[in-house]
Design a protein around this motif. Structure first.
Motif, PDB file in Angstrom:
ATOM      1  N   PHE A 200       0.796  -1.422   0.011  1.00  0.00           N
ATOM      2  CA  PHE A 200       0.006   0.068   0.092  1.00  0.00           C
ATOM      3  C   PHE A 200       0.734   1.431   0.077  1.00  0.00           C
ATOM      4  N   ASN A 201       1.894   1.224   0.712  1.00  0.00           N
ATOM      5  CA  ASN A 201       2.631   2.474   1.069  1.00  0.00           C
ATOM      6  C   ASN A 201       3.673   2.768  -0.587  1.00  0.00           C
ATOM      7  N   GLU A 202       3.795   1.816  -1.214  1.00  0.00           N
ATOM      8  CA  GLU A 202       4.434   1.838  -2.442  1.00  0.00           C
ATOM      9  C   GLU A 202       3.388   2.378  -3.410  1.00  0.00           C
ATOM     10  N   PHE A 203       1.982   1.895  -3.354  1.00  0.00           N
ATOM     11  CA  PHE A 203       1.040   2.143  -4.326  1.00  0.00           C
ATOM     12  C   PHE A 203       0.848   3.799  -4.077  1.00  0.00           C
ATOM     13  N   GLU A 204       0.860   4.200  -2.826  1.00  0.00           N
ATOM     14  CA  GLU A 204       0.373   5.604  -2.425  1.00  0.00           C
ATOM     15  C   GLU A 204       1.597   6.489  -2.755  1.00  0.00           C
ATOM     16  N   ASN A 205       2.755   6.119  -2.924  1.00  0.00           N
ATOM     17  CA  ASN A 205       3.819   6.805  -3.487  1.00  0.00           C
ATOM     18  C   ASN A 205       3.652   6.831  -5.027  1.00  0.00           C
ATOM     19  N   ALA A 206       3.188   5.846  -5.516  1.00  0.00           N
ATOM     20  CA  ALA A 206       2.945   6.003  -7.079  1.00  0.00           C
ATOM     21  C   ALA A 206       1.843   6.983  -7.304  1.00  0.00           C
ATOM     22  N   CYS A 207       0.606   6.863  -6.492  1.00  0.00           N
ATOM     23  CA  CYS A 207      -0.098   7.887  -6.674  1.00  0.00           C
ATOM     24  C   CYS A 207       0.343   9.153  -6.500  1.00  0.00           C
ATOM     25  N   THR A 208       0.957   9.630  -5.566  1.00  0.00           N
ATOM     26  CA  THR A 208       1.539  10.841  -5.257  1.00  0.00           C
ATOM     27  C   THR A 208       2.505  11.248  -6.527  1.00  0.00           C
ATOM     28  N   SER A 209       3.167  10.424  -7.057  1.00  0.00           N
ATOM     29  CA  SER A 209       4.281  10.702  -8.349  1.00  0.00           C
ATOM     30  C   SER A 209       3.302  11.119  -9.592  1.00  0.00           C
ATOM     31  N   LEU A 210       1.927  10.221  -9.610  1.00  0.00           N
ATOM     32  CA  LEU A 210       0.758  11.041 -10.549  1.00  0.00           C
ATOM     33  C   LEU A 210       0.509  12.337 -10.403  1.00  0.00           C
ATOM     34  N   HIS A 211       0.135  12.523  -8.937  1.00  0.00           N
ATOM     35  CA  HIS A 211      -0.062  13.855  -8.650  1.00  0.00           C
ATOM     36  C   HIS A 211       0.755  14.925  -8.999  1.00  0.00           C
ATOM     37  N   ASP A 212       2.097  14.525  -8.733  1.00  0.00           N
ATOM     38  CA  ASP A 212       3.201  15.492  -8.751  1.00  0.00           C
ATOM     39  C   ASP A 212       3.333  15.898 -10.423  1.00  0.00           C
ATOM     40  N   GLN A 213       3.062  14.912 -11.124  1.00  0.00           N
ATOM     41  CA  GLN A 213       3.124  15.191 -12.804  1.00  0.00           C
ATOM     42  C   GLN A 213       1.554  15.668 -13.128  1.00  0.00           C
ATOM     43  N   GLY A 214       0.854  16.117 -12.379  1.00  0.00           N
ATOM     44  CA  GLY A 214      -0.603  16.684 -12.977  1.00  0.00           C
ATOM     45  C   GLY A 214      -1.406  15.878 -13.500  1.00  0.00           C
ATOM     46  N   LEU A 215      -1.253  14.330 -13.375  1.00  0.00           N
ATOM     47  CA  LEU A 215      -2.143  13.438 -14.108  1.00  0.00           C
ATOM     48  C   LEU A 215      -3.515  13.048 -13.117  1.00  0.00           C
ATOM     49  N   VAL A 216      -3.516  13.213 -11.860  1.00  0.00           N
ATOM     50  CA  VAL A 216      -4.379  12.990 -11.004  1.00  0.00           C
ATOM     51  C   VAL A 216      -4.337  14.192  -9.773  1.00  0.00           C
ATOM     52  N   ALA A 217      -5.619  14.094  -9.028  1.00  0.00           N
ATOM     53  CA  ALA A 217      -5.615  15.209  -8.034  1.00  0.00           C
ATOM     54  C   ALA A 217      -5.631  13.940  -6.778  1.00  0.00           C
ATOM     55  N   LEU A 218      -4.840  14.355  -5.996  1.00  0.00           N
ATOM     56  CA  LEU A 218      -4.723  13.322  -4.770  1.00  0.00           C
ATOM     57  C   LEU A 218      -5.001  14.332  -3.451  1.00  0.00           C
ATOM     58  N   ASN A 219      -6.223  14.026  -2.892  1.00  0.00           N
ATOM     59  CA  ASN A 219      -6.392  14.643  -1.539  1.00  0.00           C
ATOM     60  C   ASN A 219      -5.782  14.146  -0.623  1.00  0.00           C
ATOM     61  N   LYS A 220      -4.773  14.852  -0.046  1.00  0.00           N
ATOM     62  CA  LYS A 220      -3.713  14.165   0.936  1.00  0.00           C
ATOM     63  C   LYS A 220      -4.210  14.379   2.467  1.00  0.00           C
ATOM     64  N   LYS A 221      -5.375  14.117   2.827  1.00  0.00           N
ATOM     65  CA  LYS A 221      -5.812  14.017   4.373  1.00  0.00           C
ATOM     66  C   LYS A 221      -5.011  13.239   5.129  1.00  0.00           C
ATOM     67  N   LYS A 222      -5.088  13.538   6.284  1.00  0.00           N
ATOM     68  CA  LYS A 222      -4.036  12.646   7.261  1.00  0.00           C
ATOM     69  C   LYS A 222      -4.607  11.090   7.382  1.00  0.00           C
ATOM     70  N   ASN A 223      -6.110  11.111   7.433  1.00  0.00           N
ATOM     71  CA  ASN A 223      -6.768   9.981   7.703  1.00  0.00           C
ATOM     72  C   ASN A 223      -6.574   9.172   6.513  1.00  0.00           C
ATOM     73  N   LEU A 224      -5.971   8.094   6.650  1.00  0.00           N
ATOM     74  CA  LEU A 224      -5.752   7.170   5.512  1.00  0.00           C
ATOM     75  C   LEU A 224      -7.122   6.730   4.649  1.00  0.00           C
ATOM     76  N   HIS A 225      -8.100   6.631   5.569  1.00  0.00           N
ATOM     77  CA  HIS A 225      -9.613   6.225   4.885  1.00  0.00           C
ATOM     78  C   HIS A 225     -10.174   7.489   4.133  1.00  0.00           C
ATOM     79  N   SER A 226      -9.716   8.533   4.289  1.00  0.00           N
ATOM     80  CA  SER A 226     -10.158   9.636   3.863  1.00  0.00           C
ATOM     81  C   SER A 226      -9.581  10.183   2.534  1.00  0.00           C
ATOM     82  N   LYS A 227      -8.428   9.643   2.240  1.00  0.00           N
ATOM     83  CA  LYS A 227      -7.679   9.889   1.008  1.00  0.00           C
ATOM     84  C   LYS A 227      -8.512   9.709  -0.199  1.00  0.00           C
ATOM     85  N   THR A 228      -8.387  10.754  -1.112  1.00  0.00           N
ATOM     86  CA  THR A 228      -9.425  10.193  -2.465  1.00  0.00           C
ATOM     87  C   THR A 228      -8.088  10.677  -3.556  1.00  0.00           C
ATOM     88  N   LEU A 229      -8.650  10.169  -4.698  1.00  0.00           N
ATOM     89  CA  LEU A 229      -7.883  10.286  -5.930  1.00  0.00           C
ATOM     90  C   LEU A 229      -8.844  10.638  -7.112  1.00  0.00           C
TER      91      LEU A 229
END
Length: 86
Positions: free
Chosen positions: A32-61
């Motif tokens: 999961f942590n690697e998957f989350e890092n991959a999503c963060t990379s996609l966010h940094d490239q502007g391909l997705v919007a990643l809502n980076k809430k502190k609560n793991l179960h509230s994070k959205t893409l």
């Protein structure tokens, strides 16, 4: 279809679909942590919007590009072509 049907998707739900896909195609998936890092990379490239809430179960893409553009870009890769044609 999860991202196609929804504007935003919970990161945990997307990870569940990802692990199901990995199992069905018999490939080793990311933790999961690697998957989350991959999503963060996609966010940094502007391909997705990643809502980076502190609560793991509230994070959205949310996709910031058209699904058709993604399908077009991946269709030439046999592995993705086989998945997209299912």
């Amino acid at each position: 279809a999860l991202l196609k049907d929804a504007g935003e998707v919970l990161l945990t739900s997307l990870f569940t679909k990802y692990t199901d896909l990995c199992k069905s195609t018999k490939i080793c998936g990311l933790a999961f942590n690697e998957f989350e890092n991959a999503c963060t990379s996609l966010h940094d490239q502007g391909l997705v919007a990643l809502n980076k809430k502190k609560n793991l179960h509230s994070k959205t893409l949310k996709l910031k590009v058209k699904m058709g553009d993604i399908v077009f870009a991946l269709q030439g890769i046999r592995f993705f072509h086989n998945i997209l044609c299912v």
